[in-house]
Design an enzyme around this catalytic site. Structure first.
Site, PDB file in Angstrom:
ATOM      1  N   SER A  99      20.864  35.200 -10.114  1.00 51.49           N
ATOM      2  CA  SER A  99      20.286  33.926 -10.518  1.00 51.49           C
ATOM      3  C   SER A  99      21.068  32.755  -9.922  1.00 51.49           C
ATOM      4  O   SER A  99      21.189  32.650  -8.702  1.00 51.49           O
ATOM      5  CB  SER A  99      20.220  33.861 -12.051  1.00 51.49           C
ATOM      6  N   GLU A 195       8.789  37.506 -12.062  1.00 49.36           N
ATOM      7  CA  GLU A 195       9.653  36.353 -12.343  1.00 49.36           C
ATOM      8  C   GLU A 195       9.253  35.154 -11.501  1.00 49.36           C
ATOM      9  O   GLU A 195       8.734  35.285 -10.383  1.00 49.36           O
ATOM     10  CB  GLU A 195      11.108  36.704 -12.102  1.00 49.36           C
ATOM     11  N   HIS A 225      13.418  38.460 -14.996  1.00 45.09           N
ATOM     12  CA  HIS A 225      14.453  37.854 -14.161  1.00 45.09           C
ATOM     13  C   HIS A 225      15.817  38.489 -14.433  1.00 45.09           C
ATOM     14  O   HIS A 225      16.209  38.692 -15.580  1.00 45.09           O
ATOM     15  CB  HIS A 225      14.474  36.353 -14.483  1.00 45.09           C
TER      16      HIS A 225
END
Length: 257
Positions: A99, A195, A225
């Site tokens: 991320s 996602e 995610h």
């Protein structure tokens, strides 16, 4: 244990004084504003290090909004330099992150190249955020805005100004989608088709492929995610970690031949 490498603190896995072993430098996610969660990030990094017979450093970089860009990326660069200064050969250093941490990983690769430092043996970026200037794009952000339970689209409206502040978000260190993709080490990109950052990964993968980067891309179905973090919840997370381990074993073997 919690320690300091160079001038950067973080969670140490294994013995960071043993420079004969590989080392995994892990950059955690958390929207640039949340610290690493040791029960989640620490467990995942320890799992990878155990499988790789490596040490690890889970970097505790500075967080927004108190420390906006480029503070976190500066810390990542400092940690990489500190590992080199400790005597870890670059070909035994692995980079990974998810991320926001994967965004920082891609920025760090640009910093390493710009500084003329030796590249790590490889890098694994899970669900990277690669576009920080356009909240509405890439297209998967709008298309999947109601499907991603971990990272809702509304969160992006808060993340970008908190982290980037008044910085030009087309800067490739902020938005790696626009980075020069030449002269990078082997890259493993991993995301899911459910996602909102799916296209952040796929568009960057296309640019890397065009630049001749040695590249592996996995797009998993029907998972949230950054799912490889959640090994206690998803069996697929454990399989994805095995894929990451296999990628690094291969790059380590070839880099040290």
């Amino acid at each position: 244990e919690y320690g300091i490498i160079g001038k950067v603190p973080g969670h140490c896995i294994g013995e960071l004084g043993d420079t004969d072993r590989p080392v995994l430098l892990y950059l955690h996610g958390g929207a640039f504003v949340l610290p690493a969660a040791p029960p989640v990030h620490g467990a995942a990094v320890a799992d990878l290090c155990h499988a790789l017979n490596s040490s690890g450093f889970l970097l505790d970089y500075r967080l927004a909004p108190l420390n906006r860009f480029p503070a976190a990326l500066d810390d990542c660069e400092q940690a990489y330099r500190a590992l080199l200064e400790r005597g870890f050969p670059a070909e035994r250093i692995m980079l990974a992150g998810e991320s926001a941490g994967a965004n920082l990983l891609l920025g760090l690769l640009q910093r390493i190249r710009k500084a003329g430092l030796p590249m790590p043996c490889g890098a694994a970026a899970v669900s990277p955020a690669t576009e920080m200037g356009r909240i509405h794009a890439p297209p998967s952000r709008a298309r999947l805005r109601l499907r991603d339970p971990i990272l809702p689209a509304a969160a992006l409206h808060r993340i970008d100004p908190l982290y980037a502040g008044g910085e030009d978000a087309s800067n490739p260190e902020l938005s790696p989608l626009y980075m020069d993709c030449h002269d990078l080490p082997p890259i493993y990109l991993l995301a899911t088709d459910g996602e909102i950052l799916a296209d952040d990964t796929l568009l960057l993968a296309a640019r890397m492929h065009a630049a001749g980067v040695e590249l592996r891309v996995d797009l998993w179905p029907a998972l949230p995610h950054a799912f490889p973090l959640f090994g206690a919840v998803f069996p697929e997370a454990r399989e994805a970690r095995r894929d990451i381990v296999a990628f690094f074993r291969d790059t380590l073997e070839r880099a040290t031949q």
